[in-house]
Motif scaffolding. Structure first.
Motif, PDB file in Angstrom:
ATOM      1  N   ARG A 144       0.495  -1.333   0.224  1.00 49.97           N
ATOM      2  CA  ARG A 144       0.000   0.132  -0.308  1.00 49.97           C
ATOM      3  C   ARG A 144       0.920   1.248   0.103  1.00 49.97           C
ATOM      4  NH1 ARG A 144      -5.164   1.118   3.336  1.00 49.97           N
ATOM      5  NH2 ARG A 144      -6.050   0.303   2.220  1.00 49.97           N
ATOM      6  N   SER A 150      -8.957   5.733  -3.273  1.00 47.00           N
ATOM      7  CA  SER A 150      -7.840   4.958  -3.496  1.00 47.00           C
ATOM      8  C   SER A 150      -8.478   4.383  -5.186  1.00 47.00           C
ATOM      9  CB  SER A 150      -9.183   3.579  -2.519  1.00 47.00           C
ATOM     10  OG  SER A 150      -9.047   2.670  -2.399  1.00 47.00           O
ATOM     11  N   PRO A 202      -7.033   0.912  -6.669  1.00 39.45           N
ATOM     12  CA  PRO A 202      -6.522  -1.141  -6.553  1.00 39.45           C
ATOM     13  C   PRO A 202      -5.055  -0.860  -7.809  1.00 39.45           C
ATOM     14  CG  PRO A 202      -8.284  -0.690  -8.288  1.00 39.45           C
ATOM     15  CD  PRO A 202      -8.353   0.173  -7.302  1.00 39.45           C
ATOM     16  N   GLY A 245      -4.326  -5.734  -7.829  1.00 32.55           N
ATOM     17  CA  GLY A 245      -5.492  -6.711  -6.943  1.00 32.55           C
ATOM     18  C   GLY A 245      -4.983  -5.824  -5.349  1.00 32.55           C
ATOM     19  N   ARG A 249      -2.439  -4.220  -4.474  1.00 31.38           N
ATOM     20  CA  ARG A 249      -1.987  -3.613  -4.056  1.00 31.38           C
ATOM     21  C   ARG A 249      -3.116  -2.448  -4.216  1.00 31.38           C
ATOM     22  NH1 ARG A 249       2.093  -2.094  -6.908  1.00 31.38           N
ATOM     23  NH2 ARG A 249       1.825  -3.226  -8.821  1.00 31.38           N
ATOM     24  N   ASP A 250      -2.748  -1.042  -3.714  1.00 32.31           N
ATOM     25  CA  ASP A 250      -3.836  -0.080  -4.019  1.00 32.31           C
ATOM     26  C   ASP A 250      -2.732   0.761  -3.511  1.00 32.31           C
ATOM     27  OD1 ASP A 250      -3.540  -0.372  -1.262  1.00 32.31           O
ATOM     28  OD2 ASP A 250      -5.281  -0.219  -0.708  1.00 32.31           O
TER      29      ASP A 250
END
Length: 412
Positions: free
Chosen positions: A130, A207, A209, A213, A215-216
């Motif tokens: 993240r 937010s 992605p 998917g 990680r964001d």
């Protein structure tokens, strides 16, 4: 008290015994007088210097910039890091944003615009689980959050005031926190992203992605809700713990503020942090200031002359002063005024220059004697600079003699 004009002092005889020194009559201030006048100013100056030294000494403690996890100040971020550590997260601080620790982690970039293009590419290649970007500019968005851009199509940096807002999105962390202190830079969510806490056509929290998917990227318009002084308000603490505590490890980048922003990076100015409505208020204030200047600078018209309530003739003033002199028996003062006025009128007629508003006595007496050979210089000096009269009759004779002398000089 009668005033007299002292005769010029004669040099002492060389053989005469030495006399006691005369008492100085200078009006120049003495050292003691200067000290008594200036001591309070010096005391105030000394107090100011002592206070400045004390403030400087107390301010020697280390100061950290805003959003620094080591800072206990109101705008620091030590409190949220301490809460995450209490929940069992491992936290670390690093000056290398591309250094990825073992295992999944969350990387916080409080100043992504200070990173160079090579550092931005290295952060993107590090594959952090993240990324949390605080107020990123266009370069950081292009490299780390493709698809998210600033909400202003004109290319400016819109800024919304930080205030309590509701999430109005399905992001788990935002829903759990409820209302939070959000604002700052506004972004669009793009086709894949999700915006929270909407403000007009933009969002202060987005937010996105990344990759498969797992990680964001979290884009924040402002990190104010992470400050030590704001963490206890609304759902700030819940939102901060949710965004920063989703992974077992937290990495916080410590930017080098001494390094200038890379070329091409958009540095924020003071106007970027003002809400858009404030610009119109500034224009209105400028117009009001111009109108006020025009109103205050208008012409008031010609000067209106008014009649004096009482007109006093010059002769009455002279007579009144004479009565005062007579009542006080100030014959010497009256004689001094008559002699001074006569000397002041005779000097220009005889070509004697005035020094400090009065002619030189010797030069004036010599000039009068030269114009009137029948009057020796000694008689002229006795008349113009002699002793004061002893009675009113003598004062009247003096006035007549001065008047006769002036007529003779002007009409020899």
């Amino acid at each position: 008290m009668t005033g007299t004009v002292p005769a010029p002092a004669t040099p002492p005889d060389a053989g005469a015994p030495a006399t006691a020194p005369a008492v100085p009559t200078s009006l120049a201030p003495t050292t003691r007088g200067l000290w008594r006048r200036a001591r309070w100013y010096l005391a105030v100056l000394a107090a100011l210097l002592i206070g400045a030294a004390a403030v400087s000494a107390l301010g020697q403690d280390r100061r950290y910039p805003a959003l620094d996890p080591r800072s206990y100040d109101r705008d620091g971020a030590h409190a949220v890091v301490a809460l995450l550590e209490r929940q069992g997260l491992k936290t670390g601080f690093s000056t290398d944003p591309a250094a990825a620790p073992d295992g999944p982690d969350t990387l916080v970039l409080p100043e992504p615009d200070l990173l160079s293009p090579d550092q931005l590419r290295a952060v993107a290649a590090a594959r952090h689980r993240r990324l949390v970007l605080v107020a990123p500019g266009p370069a950081a968005l292009t490299a780390l959050a493709p698809g998210i851009r600033l909400s202003d199509d004109a290319g400016g940096l819109p800024y919304a005031a930080v205030r309590s807002s509701t999430a109005e999105c399905s992001l788990t962390e935002a829903v759990r926190a409820g209302s939070a202190q959000q604002g700052g830079m506004l972004y669009t969510s793009g086709s894949r992203g999700q915006g929270c806490y909407p403000r007009g056509h933009g969002y202060p929290l987005v937010s996105l992605p990344v990759g498969d998917g797992g990680r964001d990227v979290i884009v924040l318009g402002s990190g104010a809700f992470l400050h030590n002084g704001e963490l206890a308000k609304d759902g700030n603490a819940s939102l901060a713990l949710g965004l920063l505590g989703s992974q077992p490890r937290l990495s916080w980048h410590l930017p080098d503020y001494s390094v200038p922003a890379p070329e091409g990076a958009r540095t924020k100015t003071f106007g970027d942090y003002l809400p858009s409505g404030w610009h119109w208020a500034g224009y209105q204030l400028a117009v009001a200031a111009v109108l006020a200047a025009l109103w205050r600078g208008r012409r008031l018209g010609p000067v209106v002359s008014e009649n004096l309530p009482v007109v006093v003739r010059a002769a009455e003033t002279t007579e009144g002063r004479a009565r005062l002199y007579r009542r006080a028996r100030a014959r010497g003062r009256a004689a001094e005024a008559l002699r001074g006025a006569t000397a002041h009128r005779l000097a220009p007629a005889l070509g004697v220059p005035l020094q400090a508003g009065a002619p030189d006595p010797d030069a004036l007496c010599v000039a009068v004697a030269g114009r009137l050979p029948e009057r020796p210089a000694g008689d002229v000096r006795a008349l113009l600079y002699g002793p004061p009269p002893t009675d009113d009759a003598a004062l009247l004779r003096l006035a007549d003699d001065l008047d006769a002398l002036e007529r003779q000089v002007r009409n020899p």
